[in-house]
Design a protein around this motif. Structure first.
Motif, PDB file in Angstrom:
ATOM      1  N   SER A   1       0.744  -1.122  -0.061  1.00 47.72           N
ATOM      2  CA  SER A   1      -0.036   0.038   0.264  1.00 47.72           C
ATOM      3  C   SER A   1       0.912   1.130  -0.082  1.00 47.72           C
ATOM      4  CB  SER A   1      -0.879   0.095   1.199  1.00 47.72           C
ATOM      5  OG  SER A   1      -1.703  -1.100   1.272  1.00 47.72           O
ATOM      6  N   ALA A   2       1.930   1.254   0.814  1.00 42.26           N
ATOM      7  CA  ALA A   2       2.780   2.574   0.901  1.00 42.26           C
ATOM      8  C   ALA A   2       3.440   2.507  -0.272  1.00 42.26           C
ATOM      9  CB  ALA A   2       3.838   2.157   2.125  1.00 42.26           C
ATOM     10  N   ALA A   3       4.046   1.584  -1.132  1.00 46.31           N
ATOM     11  CA  ALA A   3       4.854   1.731  -2.436  1.00 46.31           C
ATOM     12  C   ALA A   3       3.911   2.177  -3.288  1.00 46.31           C
ATOM     13  CB  ALA A   3       5.258   0.208  -2.670  1.00 46.31           C
ATOM     14  N   SER A   4       2.239   1.799  -3.405  1.00 43.32           N
ATOM     15  CA  SER A   4       1.818   2.756  -4.281  1.00 43.32           C
ATOM     16  C   SER A   4       1.476   3.973  -4.127  1.00 43.32           C
ATOM     17  CB  SER A   4       0.401   1.908  -4.456  1.00 43.32           C
ATOM     18  OG  SER A   4      -0.307   2.270  -3.289  1.00 43.32           O
ATOM     19  N   LEU A   5       1.768   4.506  -2.686  1.00 47.03           N
ATOM     20  CA  LEU A   5       1.584   5.959  -2.800  1.00 47.03           C
ATOM     21  C   LEU A   5       2.686   6.451  -2.744  1.00 47.03           C
ATOM     22  CD1 LEU A   5      -0.659   5.738   0.572  1.00 47.03           C
ATOM     23  CD2 LEU A   5      -1.246   6.450  -1.620  1.00 47.03           C
TER      24      LEU A   5
END
Length: 52
Positions: A17-21
């Motif tokens: 999730s953080a990598a997508s942000l």
């Protein structure tokens, strides 16, 4: 269920999730959340390996 599996899976979800942000305007927050996710993966893996 093996101990350490839940933190490892949770860390994988949080890291993804953080990598997508990372490309958004919330880059600093995403970097912090990415670190927490990676820490969960490492600690879960230590529990999985250590409790054999």
């Amino acid at each position: 269920m093996r101990e350490g599996l839940i933190p490892a899976v949770l860390g994988t979800v949080v890291t993804a999730s953080a990598a997508s942000l990372l490309g958004s305007r919330y880059k600093l927050a995403a970097t912090g959340v990415l670190g927490f996710g990676l820490a969960h993966i490492v600690l879960g893996a230590i529990d999985l390996v250590g409790r054999r």
